[in-house]
Design a protein around this motif. Structure first.
Motif, PDB file in Angstrom:
ATOM      1  N   HIS A  55       0.809  -1.211   0.000  1.00  0.00           N
ATOM      2  CA  HIS A  55       0.000   0.000   0.000  1.00  0.00           C
ATOM      3  C   HIS A  55       0.845   1.265   0.000  1.00  0.00           C
ATOM      4  O   HIS A  55       0.352   2.355   0.319  1.00  0.00           O
ATOM      5  N   ALA A  56       2.113   1.161  -0.350  1.00  0.00           N
ATOM      6  CA  ALA A  56       2.967   2.343  -0.412  1.00  0.00           C
ATOM      7  C   ALA A  56       2.476   3.272  -1.523  1.00  0.00           C
ATOM      8  O   ALA A  56       1.950   2.804  -2.542  1.00  0.00           O
ATOM      9  N   PRO A  57       2.611   4.589  -1.371  1.00  0.00           N
ATOM     10  CA  PRO A  57       2.168   5.515  -2.431  1.00  0.00           C
ATOM     11  C   PRO A  57       2.997   5.336  -3.703  1.00  0.00           C
ATOM     12  O   PRO A  57       4.232   5.360  -3.659  1.00  0.00           O
ATOM     13  N   GLN A  58       2.328   5.158  -4.826  1.00  0.00           N
ATOM     14  CA  GLN A  58       2.999   4.920  -6.100  1.00  0.00           C
ATOM     15  C   GLN A  58       2.315   5.719  -7.192  1.00  0.00           C
ATOM     16  O   GLN A  58       1.150   6.101  -7.077  1.00  0.00           O
ATOM     17  N   ALA A  59       3.056   5.943  -8.272  1.00  0.00           N
ATOM     18  CA  ALA A  59       2.496   6.685  -9.400  1.00  0.00           C
ATOM     19  C   ALA A  59       3.226   6.298 -10.667  1.00  0.00           C
ATOM     20  O   ALA A  59       4.386   5.862 -10.636  1.00  0.00           O
ATOM     21  N   VAL A  60       2.546   6.450 -11.776  1.00  0.00           N
ATOM     22  CA  VAL A  60       3.137   6.243 -13.102  1.00  0.00           C
ATOM     23  C   VAL A  60       3.386   7.616 -13.708  1.00  0.00           C
ATOM     24  O   VAL A  60       2.534   8.512 -13.648  1.00  0.00           O
ATOM     25  N   ILE A  61       4.579   7.765 -14.314  1.00  0.00           N
ATOM     26  CA  ILE A  61       4.925   9.056 -14.896  1.00  0.00           C
ATOM     27  C   ILE A  61       5.045   8.930 -16.410  1.00  0.00           C
ATOM     28  O   ILE A  61       5.293   7.858 -16.948  1.00  0.00           O
ATOM     29  N   ALA A  62       4.838  10.045 -17.068  1.00  0.00           N
ATOM     30  CA  ALA A  62       4.984  10.120 -18.523  1.00  0.00           C
ATOM     31  C   ALA A  62       5.677  11.425 -18.850  1.00  0.00           C
ATOM     32  O   ALA A  62       5.670  12.376 -18.059  1.00  0.00           O
ATOM     33  N   GLY A  63       6.287  11.475 -20.033  1.00  0.00           N
ATOM     34  CA  GLY A  63       7.002  12.680 -20.430  1.00  0.00           C
ATOM     35  C   GLY A  63       6.060  13.830 -20.748  1.00  0.00           C
ATOM     36  O   GLY A  63       4.995  13.632 -21.353  1.00  0.00           O
ATOM     37  N   GLY A  64       6.430  15.045 -20.349  1.00  0.00           N
ATOM     38  CA  GLY A  64       5.666  16.256 -20.644  1.00  0.00           C
ATOM     39  C   GLY A  64       6.560  17.325 -21.236  1.00  0.00           C
ATOM     40  O   GLY A  64       7.783  17.154 -21.352  1.00  0.00           O
ATOM     41  N   ARG A  65       5.974  18.434 -21.607  1.00  0.00           N
ATOM     42  CA  ARG A  65       6.762  19.511 -22.210  1.00  0.00           C
ATOM     43  C   ARG A  65       7.778  20.075 -21.223  1.00  0.00           C
ATOM     44  O   ARG A  65       8.890  20.446 -21.594  1.00  0.00           O
ATOM     45  N   GLN A  66       7.400  20.151 -19.960  1.00  0.00           N
ATOM     46  CA  GLN A  66       8.275  20.729 -18.947  1.00  0.00           C
ATOM     47  C   GLN A  66       8.974  19.666 -18.107  1.00  0.00           C
ATOM     48  O   GLN A  66       9.502  19.966 -17.051  1.00  0.00           O
ATOM     49  N   GLY A  67       8.944  18.403 -18.584  1.00  0.00           N
ATOM     50  CA  GLY A  67       9.541  17.322 -17.816  1.00  0.00           C
ATOM     51  C   GLY A  67       8.487  16.291 -17.451  1.00  0.00           C
ATOM     52  O   GLY A  67       7.318  16.402 -17.817  1.00  0.00           O
ATOM     53  N   ARG A 101       7.108   5.318 -11.171  1.00  0.00           N
ATOM     54  CA  ARG A 101       7.432   4.283 -12.150  1.00  0.00           C
ATOM     55  C   ARG A 101       7.222   4.841 -13.549  1.00  0.00           C
ATOM     56  O   ARG A 101       6.228   5.499 -13.825  1.00  0.00           O
ATOM     57  N   GLN A 102       8.168   4.532 -14.441  1.00  0.00           N
ATOM     58  CA  GLN A 102       8.006   4.928 -15.833  1.00  0.00           C
ATOM     59  C   GLN A 102       6.913   4.071 -16.481  1.00  0.00           C
ATOM     60  O   GLN A 102       6.787   2.885 -16.194  1.00  0.00           O
ATOM     61  N   ARG A 103       6.147   4.665 -17.349  1.00  0.00           N
ATOM     62  CA  ARG A 103       5.085   3.911 -18.012  1.00  0.00           C
ATOM     63  C   ARG A 103       5.687   2.833 -18.916  1.00  0.00           C
ATOM     64  O   ARG A 103       6.684   3.065 -19.605  1.00  0.00           O
TER      65      ARG A 103
END
Length: 520
Positions: A55-67, A101-103
């Protein structure tokens, strides 16, 4: 100011009906042209395929214009202020222990492919939406089998939930309508196409996935949902939306055919199991193989297909892999039968080193029709038992030691049959068409000698453990003059003093007697 027409949606409602859609994947639409689609949308899939247990906080990230930006956040992370579109730096400043985590689109596609193979238990037409987050199932023909649309929807949702996925679902007469309803989070069952305009009216314009410029233009005009779009004149809407977006609305309302081809499934299935400890024990290896066979059965059964060839790879640390090939006469998904064949292989197997893992691959082929059973549950098709017997004999005696027979249109007895590898091939039971000019032959013995054996004689009487008594004949065979191996024989059925019935002939040119077969 001109008064607004009370029915500006007339161009939509009065549009000429399009030609009937060709059913996807060549499958006929049940009940004529009526179709019903179940959409299963996986809103958390990018996070589910990369998230760690717990249950640790996690997220998926994706590339954006500003990072990098947050694409999806887990419930734990969302409760602490992390949300989609948030820059990663800001999220880490707010929550330093956030697991970012990277997508992984490749893992998402693999998960969808696995789910689509599992979903064929509901229907053979399973479509993967190009958006990459939803499965669409044409289920009109499956409703009665699963107890109606509501029960079918719950069964599908429960199955996906049991495999660790959050799912949104909806049923509608068109695939696109079901997709939009599922993405809106509204679990609805829409059974009639006439209900679609009212049901879809509340769908926000941001939801269909149209280009950002189109969505921004609509919002500036005050067009908030599909109902607002449908109240605009078609020509004006086409200029603002573009023809493709307008066509999507028509597809959702069932006024334009939409092609949804079925997913193509793998022709070779693979299962792998790493052993907790390395071993040479055949019994333990057979138990491990049993687990792989059960997994394989679970993938074969929904598709109603069977394995034609099994490839079992035994992995070693200190040596190269050992490879076993187990061929089946008929495609099969029978775990007990496949295990029995593997056990015969294992009984003769000499391993170069202990086994650390097993890899099972199966070449998939169409399954034979379901065999009927009698009142006691016994199968009426004896061919299945015969196939199993032939498979076991070949494993013990060799592939070429057991074969079938096929008749040939040839008068010379030694050339009137041919061996065939597939002993269960239906054509092996059917005689070839008779050659031109051939006449009906008399009874032939089952045991034909490879080469006729010369018999002694006393005067004109042939001898075989004493004088033979001629019971039937002669049957004259004269053939082969066209290929230089001509024969001229008079055949008789004879009986010996011991009661044996023999098939003998007299060579007409030399007058000598020969034994050619035994009746028993």
């Amino acid at each position: 100011m001109p008064r607004r027409s009370p029915n500006l949606s007339l161009p939509f409602t009065a549009a000429a009906p399009p030609p009937a859609a060709v059913p996807a994947a060549g499958l006929p639409a049940p009940g004529g042209t009526r179709r019903l689609w179940l959409c299963l949308q996986l809103p958390q899939l990018p996070l589910e395929v990369v998230a760690s247990p717990g249950h640790a906080p996690q997220a998926v990230i994706a590339g954006g214009r500003q990072g990098p930006v947050i694409l999806l956040a887990s419930a734990t992370a969302a409760a602490r202020g992390i949300h989609s579109g948030m820059p990663l730096n800001a999220a880490l400043a707010l929550l330093p222990d956030l697991g970012a985590r990277q997508r992984r689109p490749d893992l998402e596609q693999a998960a969808l492919a696995s789910l689509s193979a599992w979903m064929v238990r509901f229907t053979p037409l399973v479509n993967l939406d190009p958006g990459g987050d939803a499965l669409l199932l044409e289920v009109a023909a499956s409703l009665a089998l699963f107890g109606g649309p509501g029960a079918l929807l719950e069964a599908a949702v429960s199955g996906i939930g049991g495999r660790g996925h959050d799912v949104a679902a909806a049923i509608a007469p068109t695939a696109r309508a079901a997709l939009w309803l599922a993405r809106s989070g509204r679990r609805q069952l829409v059974m009639e196409a006439a209900q679609l305009p009212a049901v879809l009216a509340g769908i926000p314009v941001e939801l269909p996935g149209w280009p950002a410029a189109v969505v921004g233009g609509l919002l500036r005009m005050g067009v908030r949902n599909l109902g607002d779009c449908m109240r605009l004149p078609r020509d004006g809407l086409a200029r603002r939306l573009g023809r493709e977006c307008l066509q999507e609305i028509d597809e959702a309302l069932g006024r334009r055919p939409e092609l949804r081809p079925a997913c193509r499934h793998e022709e070779r299935l693979r299962e792998e199991l790493e052993l907790p400890v390395e071993t040479r024990d055949g019994r333990l290896l057979l138990e491990a193989l049993q687990l792989l066979l059960l997994r394989l059965h679970a993938r074969l059964q929904p598709r109603q297909v069977g394995a034609q060839v099994l490839w079992l790879r035994l992995r070693h640390h200190a040596a190269g892999d050992s490879l076993l090939r187990i061929g089946l006469l008929r495609p099969s998904s029978d775990v007990a039968g496949m295990r029995e064949l593997a056990a015969i292989h294992f009984s003769a197997l000499r391993l170069a080193a202990p086994v650390v893992a097993l890899v099972l691959e199966a070449d998939v082929a169409g399954l034979q029709p379901v065999t009927p059973a009698d009142l006691l549950g016994l199968r009426l098709d004896q061919g299945e038992r015969l196939a199993g017997l032939i498979e076991r004999l070949r494993l013990r005696l060799g592939m070429h030691a057991v074969h079938g027979l096929r008749t040939s249109p040839e008068q010379r007895p030694e050339r009137a049959w041919q061996p065939v590898v597939d002993a269960m091939e239906p054509d092996t039971m059917k005689p070839e068409p008779a050659a031109a000019g051939a006449v009906a032959c008399s009874l032939r013995p089952l045991w034909i000698l490879a080469e006729p054996a010369a018999l002694a004689r006393r005067g004109e009487v042939p001898l075989f453990h004493g004088a033979l008594v001629l019971e039937d004949g002669p049957e004259r065979i004269e053939a082969g003059w066209w290929d230089g191996d001509d024969v001229r024989r008079d055949y008789y059925v004879a009986r010996s003093r011991r009661g044996m019935r023999l098939w003998i002939f007299r060579e007409r040119r030399s007058g000598r007697w020969y034994l050619h077969g035994l009746f028993g």
